[in-house]
Design a protein around this motif. Structure first.
Motif, PDB file in Angstrom:
ATOM      1  N   GLN A   1     -15.067  -4.008   3.255  1.00 24.13           N
ATOM      2  CA  GLN A   1     -13.778  -4.135   2.576  1.00 24.13           C
ATOM      3  C   GLN A   1     -13.338  -5.594   2.443  1.00 24.13           C
ATOM      4  OE1 GLN A   1     -10.576  -1.566   3.724  1.00 24.13           O
ATOM      5  NE2 GLN A   1     -11.941   0.007   4.522  1.00 24.13           N
TER       6      GLN A   1
ATOM      7  N   LEU B   1     -16.517  -0.992   7.817  1.00 23.62           N
ATOM      8  CA  LEU B   1     -15.222  -1.650   7.650  1.00 23.62           C
ATOM      9  C   LEU B   1     -15.386  -3.056   7.102  1.00 23.62           C
ATOM     10  CD1 LEU B   1     -12.128  -1.747   8.147  1.00 23.62           C
ATOM     11  CD2 LEU B   1     -12.626  -2.428  10.507  1.00 23.62           C
TER      12      LEU B   1
ATOM     13  N   HIS C   1      -9.363  11.406  16.551  1.00 28.36           N
ATOM     14  CA  HIS C   1     -10.200  10.611  17.444  1.00 28.36           C
ATOM     15  C   HIS C   1     -10.028  11.093  18.875  1.00 28.36           C
ATOM     16  CE1 HIS C   1     -11.112   7.598  14.360  1.00 28.36           C
ATOM     17  NE2 HIS C   1      -9.841   7.630  14.032  1.00 28.36           N
TER      18      HIS C   1
ATOM     19  N   TYR D   1     -13.880   2.689  13.465  1.00 26.08           N
ATOM     20  CA  TYR D   1     -13.959   2.882  12.020  1.00 26.08           C
ATOM     21  C   TYR D   1     -15.400   2.949  11.514  1.00 26.08           C
ATOM     22  CZ  TYR D   1     -12.327   2.253   7.161  1.00 26.08           C
ATOM     23  OH  TYR D   1     -12.034   2.418   5.821  1.00 26.08           O
TER      24      TYR D   1
ATOM     25  N   VAL E   1      -3.702   3.049   9.424  1.00 24.41           N
ATOM     26  CA  VAL E   1      -3.745   4.242   8.572  1.00 24.41           C
ATOM     27  C   VAL E   1      -4.918   5.140   8.978  1.00 24.41           C
ATOM     28  CG1 VAL E   1      -4.104   5.059   6.201  1.00 24.41           C
ATOM     29  CG2 VAL E   1      -2.588   3.096   6.640  1.00 24.41           C
ATOM     30  N   HIS E   2      -6.067   4.527   9.235  1.00 22.15           N
ATOM     31  CA  HIS E   2      -7.247   5.292   9.647  1.00 22.15           C
ATOM     32  C   HIS E   2      -6.988   6.042  10.950  1.00 22.15           C
ATOM     33  CE1 HIS E   2     -11.513   6.191  10.308  1.00 22.15           C
ATOM     34  NE2 HIS E   2     -11.345   5.768  11.549  1.00 22.15           N
ATOM     35  N   THR E   3      -6.379   5.378  11.913  1.00 15.22           N
ATOM     36  CA  THR E   3      -6.108   6.005  13.208  1.00 15.22           C
ATOM     37  C   THR E   3      -5.156   7.183  13.055  1.00 15.22           C
ATOM     38  OG1 THR E   3      -6.419   3.869  14.312  1.00 15.22           O
ATOM     39  CG2 THR E   3      -5.286   5.585  15.571  1.00 15.22           C
TER      40      THR E   3
ATOM     41  N   GLU F   1      -5.246  -1.149   7.456  1.00 12.01           N
ATOM     42  CA  GLU F   1      -6.318  -0.165   7.244  1.00 12.01           C
ATOM     43  C   GLU F   1      -6.627   0.610   8.519  1.00 12.01           C
ATOM     44  OE1 GLU F   1      -9.219   2.152   5.474  1.00 12.01           O
ATOM     45  OE2 GLU F   1      -7.687   0.873   4.531  1.00 12.01           O
ATOM     46  N   LEU F   2      -6.688  -0.085   9.654  1.00 10.64           N
ATOM     47  CA  LEU F   2      -7.011   0.599  10.898  1.00 10.64           C
ATOM     48  C   LEU F   2      -5.844   1.438  11.412  1.00 10.64           C
ATOM     49  CD1 LEU F   2      -9.293  -1.968  12.707  1.00 10.64           C
ATOM     50  CD2 LEU F   2      -9.860   0.368  12.119  1.00 10.64           C
TER      51      LEU F   2
ATOM     52  N   ARG G   1       0.808  -1.221   0.000  1.00 13.22           N
ATOM     53  CA  ARG G   1       0.000   0.000   0.000  1.00 13.22           C
ATOM     54  C   ARG G   1       0.844   1.275   0.000  1.00 13.22           C
ATOM     55  NH1 ARG G   1      -5.265   0.061   3.716  1.00 13.22           N
ATOM     56  NH2 ARG G   1      -5.142   2.161   2.839  1.00 13.22           N
TER      57      ARG G   1
ATOM     58  N   SER H   1      -4.684   8.994  10.319  1.00 12.74           N
ATOM     59  CA  SER H   1      -5.148  10.036   9.396  1.00 12.74           C
ATOM     60  C   SER H   1      -6.413  10.757   9.865  1.00 12.74           C
ATOM     61  CB  SER H   1      -5.401   9.438   8.007  1.00 12.74           C
ATOM     62  OG  SER H   1      -6.395   8.429   8.064  1.00 12.74           O
ATOM     63  N   GLN H   2      -7.069  10.224  10.922  1.00 20.05           N
ATOM     64  CA  GLN H   2      -8.305  10.823  11.420  1.00 20.05           C
ATOM     65  C   GLN H   2      -8.121  11.295  12.867  1.00 20.05           C
ATOM     66  OE1 GLN H   2     -11.042  11.057   9.354  1.00 20.05           O
ATOM     67  NE2 GLN H   2      -9.789  10.106   7.754  1.00 20.05           N
TER      68      GLN H   2
END
Length: 345
Positions: A341, A338, A323, A334, A316-318, A313-314, A25, A320-321
């Motif tokens: 996917q 989720l 919380h 998420y 990257v999500h954590t 994925e989690l 990725r 980039s967002q």
């Protein structure tokens, strides 16, 4: 993505799958672990930075995290690795994720909710097959029946366990099973309950197991009664119930050592073809006090492939967002979307 993250235990079976997924990725996490002889070849092959350190000294661990924004712990047994890493992450304000399936680890992480909140960090254990798909199924069922009092979850896969997962299972044998009853997690006998379930590929006899959702699904749904099932032949169910009479012997260290030694000759985990050929069927059933029930079935990727993709994925999500700090389950972090996917036809 400029933020930095670290994969601890990157040379284990799942750790390597996750590191390769990150590479595919386009991400470049730092790889870490206690065994440099195993760690360095993985890092060299992927052209990633690596750090060699154990978890024995909390100050050493914290010194390795001062320039890291997130740790993804892949080093089992998590009963030994989660606590020092979680404490170090709280002290250094570093997000913590892991791929545990151990009920006690989920409960420990949840007990640190307030400290994580104060530190402004995410604590989200279980970002692999345990517990992403079942957690999302629980969330979706709960949305359909908010007043539910009972939740049953389960899964069926032809894929064999990794060596690490098998070792963790051995550690639990002496305690028996687990379920959540009236809001409390209790130890129960092996194969405590059994029933016939269609997970999505035909009805099969199934039995309860001490799966991570016994802990996490409660924090996702607030449902007080939770059980998790896997397929088991009637013969195996009888065998597991007989084993309850002498399961205490599996707590003896020499018995644990012998059983784990037998696993060393086995492959680390299923190869790519086996993973592709063995998807997983996930099932959930929710009910209320009035006898209303709803079911949900989904077919998802092989558990180990899902672990690799889901963990990245989690992470990257954590990163980039934004919380609020605290303890999360995957679907709380998420969203139940989720699951989409990893769903396959």
């Amino acid at each position: 993505m400029a933020l930095r993250w670290l994969i601890y235990g990157a040379y284990g079976y799942s750790g390597k799958l996750i590191a390769h997924q990150a590479k595919r990725r386009g991400y470049h996490p730092i790889l870490a672990g206690r065994n440099e002889a195993s760690l360095e070849p993985v890092a060299r092959h992927l052209e990633f930075e690596y750090r060699n350190f154990s978890l024995d000294n909390i100050d050493t661990v914290k010194s390795q995290l001062t320039d890291v924004d997130l740790v993804l712990n892949c080093a089992g047994p998590f009963s030994k690795t989660a606590a020092p890493l979680i404490q170090a992450c709280i002290d250094t304000q570093t997000h913590y994720l892991d791929i545990t399936g151990e009920i006690d680890v989920f409960e420990y992480a949840h007990s640190k909710h307030q400290k994580a909140k104060a530190a402004g960090i995410v604590l989200c254990p279980g970002v692999g097959f345990d517990v992403i798909p079942t957690d999302c199924v629980a969330a979706r069922l709960n949305a359909q029946m908010p007043e539910a009092t009972h939740l049953k979850l389960g899964f069926d896969s032809g894929s064999r366990m990794s060596r690490g997962t098998a070792k963790t299972s051995i550690e639990r044998l002496g305690r028996g099973g687990a379920a959540r009853v009236n809001g409390q997690i209790i130890d129960v006998p092996h194969a405590w309950h059994s029933q016939w379930i269609d997970f999505g590929n035909g009805k099969k006899c199934a039995m309860t197991i001490p799966w991570g959702d016994v802990s996490t699904a409660y924090y996702t749904t607030d449902i007080p009664n939770i059980e998790v099932y896997i397929p088991a032949s009637p013969r195996l169910v009888k065998k597991m119930r007989r084993m309850n009479w002498f399961r205490f012997v599996f707590n003896w260290k020499w018995v644990q050592r012998k059983l784990k030694q037998k696993l060393e000759s086995q492959p680390a985990g299923p190869e790519e073809k086996e993973r592709k050929d063995n998807p997983t069927y996930v099932w959930g059933e929710i009910s209320d006090d009035r006898g209303n029930t709803k079911e949900l079935r989904v077919k998802v990727k092989n558990g180990y492939s899902l672990t690799a993709e889901g963990a990245v994925e989690l992470a990257v999500h954590t990163l980039s967002q934004k919380h609020t700090g605290g303890f999360y389950t995957p679907s709380r972090l998420y969203g139940a979307k989720l699951l989409d996917q990893f769903t396959i036809q």
